[in-house]
Structures are given as C-alpha cells and as structure tokens.
Design a protein around this motif. Structure first.
Motif, PDB file in Angstrom:
ATOM      1  N   GLY B 181       0.778  -1.224   0.000  1.00 33.64           N
ATOM      2  CA  GLY B 181       0.000   0.000   0.000  1.00 33.64           C
ATOM      3  C   GLY B 181       0.815   1.283   0.000  1.00 33.64           C
ATOM      4  O   GLY B 181       0.266   2.379   0.083  1.00 33.64           O
ATOM      5  N   HIS B 182       2.106   1.175  -0.100  1.00 33.20           N
ATOM      6  CA  HIS B 182       2.918   2.398  -0.096  1.00 33.20           C
ATOM      7  C   HIS B 182       2.749   3.152  -1.402  1.00 33.20           C
ATOM      8  O   HIS B 182       2.786   2.569  -2.481  1.00 33.20           O
ATOM      9  N   GLN B 241      12.996  16.522   2.794  1.00 29.33           N
ATOM     10  CA  GLN B 241      12.429  16.860   1.511  1.00 29.33           C
ATOM     11  C   GLN B 241      10.965  16.409   1.402  1.00 29.33           C
ATOM     12  O   GLN B 241      10.115  17.116   0.889  1.00 29.33           O
ATOM     13  N   THR B 242      10.711  15.207   1.855  1.00 29.93           N
ATOM     14  CA  THR B 242       9.390  14.588   1.713  1.00 29.93           C
ATOM     15  C   THR B 242       8.997  13.943   3.035  1.00 29.93           C
ATOM     16  O   THR B 242       9.116  12.728   3.195  1.00 29.93           O
ATOM     17  N   PRO B 243       8.545  14.753   3.990  1.00 29.34           N
ATOM     18  CA  PRO B 243       8.335  14.242   5.352  1.00 29.34           C
ATOM     19  C   PRO B 243       7.258  13.158   5.429  1.00 29.34           C
ATOM     20  O   PRO B 243       7.262  12.346   6.347  1.00 29.34           O
ATOM     21  N   ASP B 244       6.368  13.130   4.466  1.00 30.35           N
ATOM     22  CA  ASP B 244       5.247  12.210   4.594  1.00 30.35           C
ATOM     23  C   ASP B 244       5.440  10.878   3.873  1.00 30.35           C
ATOM     24  O   ASP B 244       4.482  10.151   3.641  1.00 30.35           O
ATOM     25  N   LEU B 245       6.641  10.556   3.486  1.00 35.47           N
ATOM     26  CA  LEU B 245       6.771   9.267   2.797  1.00 35.47           C
ATOM     27  C   LEU B 245       6.617   8.116   3.786  1.00 35.47           C
ATOM     28  O   LEU B 245       6.881   8.242   4.988  1.00 35.47           O
ATOM     29  N   THR B 246       6.165   6.988   3.290  1.00 35.48           N
ATOM     30  CA  THR B 246       5.855   5.865   4.181  1.00 35.48           C
ATOM     31  C   THR B 246       6.838   4.718   4.025  1.00 35.48           C
ATOM     32  O   THR B 246       6.789   3.745   4.748  1.00 35.48           O
ATOM     33  N   ALA B 247       7.726   4.862   3.056  1.00 38.02           N
ATOM     34  CA  ALA B 247       8.700   3.783   2.868  1.00 38.02           C
ATOM     35  C   ALA B 247       9.986   4.323   2.277  1.00 38.02           C
ATOM     36  O   ALA B 247       9.972   5.276   1.490  1.00 38.02           O
ATOM     37  N   ILE B 248      11.069   3.719   2.700  1.00 36.07           N
ATOM     38  CA  ILE B 248      12.358   4.059   2.094  1.00 36.07           C
ATOM     39  C   ILE B 248      12.956   2.794   1.495  1.00 36.07           C
ATOM     40  O   ILE B 248      13.071   1.767   2.168  1.00 36.07           O
ATOM     41  N   MET B 249      13.314   2.900   0.238  1.00 34.21           N
ATOM     42  CA  MET B 249      13.958   1.797  -0.458  1.00 34.21           C
ATOM     43  C   MET B 249      15.398   2.193  -0.692  1.00 34.21           C
ATOM     44  O   MET B 249      15.676   3.258  -1.256  1.00 34.21           O
ATOM     45  N   ALA B 250      16.328   1.367  -0.252  1.00 34.13           N
ATOM     46  CA  ALA B 250      17.731   1.674  -0.509  1.00 34.13           C
ATOM     47  C   ALA B 250      18.288   0.647  -1.488  1.00 34.13           C
ATOM     48  O   ALA B 250      17.896  -0.520  -1.471  1.00 34.13           O
ATOM     49  N   ALA B 251      19.219   1.078  -2.301  1.00 31.68           N
ATOM     50  CA  ALA B 251      19.744   0.203  -3.352  1.00 31.68           C
ATOM     51  C   ALA B 251      20.674  -0.880  -2.831  1.00 31.68           C
ATOM     52  O   ALA B 251      21.076  -1.774  -3.573  1.00 31.68           O
ATOM     53  N   ASN B 252      21.047  -0.784  -1.553  1.00 39.11           N
ATOM     54  CA  ASN B 252      21.707  -1.937  -0.937  1.00 39.11           C
ATOM     55  C   ASN B 252      21.440  -1.932   0.570  1.00 39.11           C
ATOM     56  O   ASN B 252      20.931  -0.948   1.131  1.00 39.11           O
ATOM     57  N   VAL B 276      11.309   0.180   5.716  1.00 44.37           N
ATOM     58  CA  VAL B 276      12.625   0.309   5.087  1.00 44.37           C
ATOM     59  C   VAL B 276      12.970  -1.006   4.408  1.00 44.37           C
ATOM     60  O   VAL B 276      12.710  -2.084   4.942  1.00 44.37           O
ATOM     61  N   MET B 277      13.591  -0.890   3.259  1.00 43.02           N
ATOM     62  CA  MET B 277      13.933  -2.088   2.522  1.00 43.02           C
ATOM     63  C   MET B 277      15.303  -1.929   1.880  1.00 43.02           C
ATOM     64  O   MET B 277      15.681  -0.831   1.460  1.00 43.02           O
ATOM     65  N   GLY B 278      16.038  -3.012   1.818  1.00 42.69           N
ATOM     66  CA  GLY B 278      17.366  -2.972   1.221  1.00 42.69           C
ATOM     67  C   GLY B 278      17.488  -3.952   0.060  1.00 42.69           C
ATOM     68  O   GLY B 278      16.508  -4.545  -0.357  1.00 42.69           O
ATOM     69  N   VAL B 279      18.711  -4.100  -0.386  1.00 37.53           N
ATOM     70  CA  VAL B 279      18.998  -5.043  -1.463  1.00 37.53           C
ATOM     71  C   VAL B 279      20.329  -5.720  -1.154  1.00 37.53           C
ATOM     72  O   VAL B 279      21.260  -5.051  -0.692  1.00 37.53           O
ATOM     73  N   ASP B 280      20.421  -6.990  -1.427  1.00 40.57           N
ATOM     74  CA  ASP B 280      21.622  -7.840  -1.290  1.00 40.57           C
ATOM     75  C   ASP B 280      21.373  -8.978  -0.307  1.00 40.57           C
ATOM     76  O   ASP B 280      21.863 -10.088  -0.472  1.00 40.57           O
ATOM     77  N   ASP B 281      20.642  -8.653   0.771  1.00 40.65           N
ATOM     78  CA  ASP B 281      20.437  -9.615   1.843  1.00 40.65           C
ATOM     79  C   ASP B 281      21.763 -10.055   2.453  1.00 40.65           C
ATOM     80  O   ASP B 281      22.104 -11.231   2.463  1.00 40.65           O
ATOM     81  N   THR B 336       6.125  -3.055   6.393  1.00 39.92           N
ATOM     82  CA  THR B 336       4.758  -3.442   6.743  1.00 39.92           C
ATOM     83  C   THR B 336       3.795  -2.566   5.942  1.00 39.92           C
ATOM     84  O   THR B 336       4.217  -1.679   5.196  1.00 39.92           O
ATOM     85  N   ARG B 337       2.539  -2.835   6.112  1.00 33.93           N
ATOM     86  CA  ARG B 337       1.488  -2.102   5.421  1.00 33.93           C
ATOM     87  C   ARG B 337       1.642  -0.601   5.696  1.00 33.93           C
ATOM     88  O   ARG B 337       1.954  -0.203   6.825  1.00 33.93           O
ATOM     89  N   ALA B 338       1.429   0.182   4.673  1.00 33.84           N
ATOM     90  CA  ALA B 338       1.593   1.632   4.820  1.00 33.84           C
ATOM     91  C   ALA B 338       0.571   2.186   5.820  1.00 33.84           C
ATOM     92  O   ALA B 338      -0.582   1.759   5.825  1.00 33.84           O
ATOM     93  N   ARG B 339       1.001   3.088   6.670  1.00 35.30           N
ATOM     94  CA  ARG B 339       0.074   3.701   7.614  1.00 35.30           C
ATOM     95  C   ARG B 339      -0.923   4.538   6.814  1.00 35.30           C
ATOM     96  O   ARG B 339      -0.572   5.171   5.812  1.00 35.30           O
TER      97      ARG B 339
END
Lengths: 342, 342
Positions: B181-182, B241-252, B276-281, B336-339
């Motif tokens: 839902g983000h 810049q964007t205080p209301d974002l609900t998710a951050i995706m990082a490239a690693n 928050v989400m990353g990449v590589d695990d 998790t589900r977007a607030r």
DNA sequence: ATCCTCCGGTAAATCGCTCGACAAGGCAAG
DNA sequence: CTTGCCTTGTCGAGCGATTTACCGGAGGAT
C-alpha cells in the motif's frame, strides 16, 4: 594482433636485445637518447614484457602470497579488509603483486603454503591465518623461505611476525573497566589463536591483581569465528551463568556487538545495567547504539608494516622480525561507571 | 638446501627430463611403474616445479586476475567477500590461483589492467570494479584478452559479464512495497554504476505504472560508496524533503541500515511509521532491529558462475558471455502495510 | 703519439620446463 | 620371418626474458 616480444622491439628500434632489456629495467647504463628511441617503440606497440620469462631469468616473481583464514565467508570480516588494504598499498608501491589464498583444509593438506614458495610463485608469504593448530608452520622455522605471521604470534616457534600487542590491549581494557568500578566482569574470549589466549590471560591477570580490589572474571568462549553470532550466544551463556555481572568484555568488536544485541533483545540496558566493550575499533563500532567502547587496533598499519618487513626479509636486509605495535583506548557510550559501584 | 630442478629428479630417478615433466603433468603416456618411481624421488625432495619456467614453456600462468573497487577500506564490504569466496572456490578447484588488485587511480593510470594480461601474468581478468566512468575498459572490446565484468554491466560496450539481474530486483522490491500500500516512497539510489542506474530506473518505472494506483518516488543519491554513512545522510535528506513518505527503499542493505539508523536517531518507528527495505540480503540484514526486508542476491553464486565463465572463455569453449542471475524477495520486520494505507 | 679510463652498447649463456617429433621394443597378423 | 602398430620413453628445440663479460671509440693525461 600477434604477441610481441622484446626481440621485435629490438629489431624495430635498431638496438640489441640486451639494450631493450636494460631500458625496460631502467638500467642507468643506457643513455637517455637510446632510452627514448626504445621506449617510443615500446609505447607504439603497447608492449609489456612477458612476466614468466622475466621471472625465470631473474629468479624473482615480484609476488607476495597472502593467506587469509578460512572463515565461512571470509572477507566479510572487516578485520581482514584493513590488513589487506595496508598490504596492498605497500606491495604495489614496491612493484609487488599479491597472490591471494584462503587457508582451507585442502590448502593445508596439499602443502600449498610451501609449494607457493618452493615453486617460486611467490617470493614471500604473509600469513594471516594462523591459529593454535597451525603446527605445520614448523616448515618455516629456519627455512630459506620468507615467511611472516601477520597479526599473530606462535609462541614456541621461531617464526617472524608483526602484530598488534594483544597483552597491552588487554591491560588497557581491564584498566578502563576496573577504573569504572566494575568488579564482576564477563569475558567473551577467542581461544583459537595465541593472541586471543594472550589477551584472555592478561585480562584476567590484571583483574585479579587490581590494587583497588580484585575483580571476578567469568569467561566463556566466543567461538572460532569471533562473530556477532558467537558473541550473541556467549552473552546469553554469560548472563545465565553470572546474572549479576556489570560489564562484558569481548575479545573483538563483532562479538561485542553480538553481545549488545543479546542485551537489547533481553531488555538489559547498555551501559546502565551492563557496560560492553570490544577490541579492534572497527568502523561499525561507532555506528551501533550506544557507540561501542573499544581498543583501537590499527590493522591498516599492521598491513603496511608487515609488508615492509617481508620485503626486507626478501631483500635480506633483515634476518628475522618480531614487531609488536601499540594500541589505544577508545571510549564511547557503551561503558560507564558500574551500577552500585563505589 | 640447494634449489632442485626437474633435472635433478631426472638424474636421481634414472629417467629423462621429459619423462619427469610428463609425470608431473599426469600425462597418460607414462606407465604407472615409471610414474611411481619418479614420484618417489619428487616426494623425497619435496620438489615443486618452478612455475615461471612452466609458465614460460606452456604459455599459461594458471592465474586469474581479480580487480576490486577502490573503496576506502575495500574489503570491509561484505558484498565483495561473497564474490571473492565464490571465485576462489572455483578457481582453486581448477588449479588456478588468484592475483588480487584494487582499482586505484594508479592502477588505472598505469594501465595495469591491460598489462596484467599482456604480460601474461594472468590468463584472464574478473573485474568487480566497474562504474560508469570505466571507459578505459574499451580496450577489451573485441580484444584477444579474456575479460569479464562481475556483477556489473556496461551498456554500449561489448564486454562479457555475469551479474545479478538488478532490474528484476527492482521489480520485486517495488511490487513488495506497492503491494503493502505504499504510495509515497523514498529511494536511496546508487548512481555510480550502471546496475545502480538500472535499478533506480526500473524501480521508478514500476511505481509509476502500478495498476492499483501509481506511486510517487522521491530519489536521492546514496553516495559513491553505498555505505551506511551515505544511507544515513540520504535518509535525512529524504525525510527533510518529503516528510510524509511511508517507505524508504535503498539500493543496498548497508545504505538501508544507515537509513534505519537515522530513523532511530530521529524517533521514527520502523516499520510503523516508515518501512525500510534494502537489497543484497547481507548477513547483517537479519541482525539489525527490526530485521531488514531485502532482495536476496546470491553473490557467492555470482562468484562461482563468473569464474566458470572466465575459465570457459580462456579455454575457448565460449566466445562471449552475458549472464543475468535471478534474485528473490526476503521479507523481514522492517516493511509493513503503509500507515493510513487503504 | 701512446696508454688508460670511461661510457654506452652487444653477444651469448643461462633460467627450468613443455611438447611435438622420433625411437625402441614387444607382439599380433600376414 | 617380415611388416606394422601400439605402447612407452627420450631428444631437443624452443619459450622470452636477464645479466655477465667483453668491446670499440672518445677523451684526458703524459
């Protein structure tokens, strides 16, 4: 595009084979004019002399073997990164290349460690993979091979080494915690290396003999890999065994961070309830919450120094080497005065 | 202890030079009886053939060059560890050694990358250090040199590569967050590699085109090193810049962990307020709190596969190579589900 | 003019191993 | 008893550099 040789360069430039060779090796015997004319041809063809031929004729491979331990995914270890970066920096500046090996069971079994030197694939070896079972290293006692332990020692064997002074680190750490009033300390030790044992023994010794009142030390083994996971388990064991300890000392930062993690998972405040301290001062130490107090080990410097030494050994400038590098205390948020302490 | 040669072995065993050579190379031409007698002498003297001579005569160094990026303390990067472990494993099992290099400015400037191959010091090169400015790699287009990009691609150049499929990863990640839902997502991108750009572009594209309602993506650059520190700074910038974002995706994962750290320092709950989400695990992903959702990149496997491929290129079994390896979603506690989401 | 140094360059002997061409011996077939 | 082939081992020509000893000529000193 056919493969060129020094002979082609000689023909094209009008000089002899030997002249070209001398130019390529910056021999002072050759005049600038000749040098320029030869180099013009070399550049023109983008020629690089065959290194096998070079190695054969000159009896030197200009290569250093670096052997790292066989941890599961070995380079994940920050510790090694610093060391290798330091080694690479020095080696490269002296025209040496680095041959990388991992001390797997196979590596040991097939005697690769001596093969590398005996076959002249490498001129010297920097061994970062020593542990208390590395008995096979005896080959290098009084041998003609250039061998150096990096950040390790091997009591009882005549092996060259460059290492941080682990006993000194133990002293600094113990004094810091004792000075904060801690009298019940849990120690997560690494017991599979001699430096780890030295650290443990010295730490305990200082605690026992502390003038302001001797401290109890309960120690457990943090596991072969000195990992976060090992530190986590060790902390659990320690706290079950001795619930009233006020400080945990880990033999490296990764185990300390694992321990902090266990404490967080189990609602024990760091440092209010339990102070935690590590060793190495890896980058991550400043990034955990609270920041991890540690003993700074400049592994990059150990790498540089190790490389300097092995090159000196190779050149015959020194006959042996046993350097201990100093360490220093780094205080961050993870250690504080013992609760209920005086 | 004088240095022995194959000639000494020949003399002592009573066979010819060539016979000894053939024995040492396991040539089927030689009978078992002879083989045994020769090997007895070889063992007796613990003889290992000179590898320079071997290389010269056989025109093969049985060595692979591995070039890693020049991050400040490069091996601290878990990413590389996996890759190198995989490469080493394969290389060793095929009798190849690994020559390690760091792509420093000096390395590039002195053309070491071509020198290594031209001088036959290495039979092939595995290049892990590519970025969008690696234009000098053009030398390897249609060249006789065996060259392979590891976990990188170079659009527009005819270079061999083996890499994880970054576009596919971007899709998986985007779909995961969108599915939760983000609709306002911050992206911490890595823009100094082509794979990083691919990831960013694909991620944004999927978000824009999402059937259930297009999402806004605000992206910032995480910095050249893809580090925790960079992620920390990027998160700060993003949230300002964007205080209301609900998710951050990082490239690693490392940048993701840096971002989580910033959120913790600034009292924003993960994942309740911001997923928050990353990449590589990477290993550490399971160790942070909450556990980091990520896209699994099996870099060890990339290492294995890269090595397989370069060996095939060397043997001439294949002429070129462009492999993309699959990735998979790993969900942990950090998403998790977007607030306020539907 | 003679002799002696330098100086800058070259010839040629390695370095230690690989590998294709060749040889010797044994044996089966003609 | 040849002939021919197969098996097993040997010869020797490289592979492409380094390096030592030697050499011719230019100057300088006598």
């Amino acid at each position: 595009m056919k493969r060129r040789t020094i002979k082609d360069i000689a023909k094209e430039s009008g000089f002899s084979l030997s002249t070209v060779s001398l130019v390529l090796n910056n021999h002072p015997r050759i005049s600038q004019a000749t040098r320029d004319r030869v180099m013009a041809v070399v550049k023109k063809y983008n020629f690089f002399p065959n290194s096998a031929a070079r190695g054969l004729a000159s009896k030197s491979s200009k290569t250093l073997s670096v052997v790292v331990p066989n941890l599961t995914r070995v380079f994940s270890d920050i510790y090694l990164g610093e060391l290798i970066s330091g080694i690479y920096e020095r080696a490269t500046s002296q025209g040496y290349k680095i041959l990388l090996d991992i001390a797997t069971a196979q590596f040991i079994k097939s005697q690769e460690y001596v093969k590398l030197l005996a076959s002249r694939r490498a001129d010297g070896m920097l061994f970062i993979a020593s542990d208390i079972h590395a008995d096979y290293l005896s080959v290098f006692e009084d041998s003609p091979y250039k061998f150096l332990l990096v950040n390790h020692v091997y009591p009882g064997k005549k092996l060259n080494y460059v290492s941080v002074d682990y006993a000194a680190s133990a002293r600094l750490a113990a004094e810091h915690l004792l000075g904060l009033g801690h009298r019940k300390i849990g120690l997560i030790a690494g017991t599979n290396t001699f430096t780890g044992l030295q650290f443990r023994d010295e730490f305990i010794k200082v605690c026992k003999g502390w003038p302001a009142g001797s401290a109890q030390v309960a120690w457990v083994d943090g596991g072969e890999e000195w990992s976060q996971r090992g530190g986590y388990a060790a902390a659990a064991k320690l706290m079950a065994q001795t619930p009233d300890l006020t400080a945990i000392m880990a033999a490296n930062d990764r185990m300390a961070i694992g321990a902090m993690r266990w404490l967080a998972d189990n609602r024990r405040d760091v440092p209010e309830e339990v102070s935690v301290m590590g060793v190495d001062d890896i980058q991550l130490a400043a990034y955990v919450n609270p920041g991890l107090s540690s003993i700074r080990h400049d592994l990059y410097q150990v790498g540089i120094e190790s490389c300097n030494r092995i090159l000196q050994l190779i050149k015959g400038e020194i006959a042996d080497c046993s350097d201990l590098l100093p360490t220093s205390l780094v205080v961050r948020g993870s250690t504080t005065r013992a609760r209920g302490g005086k």
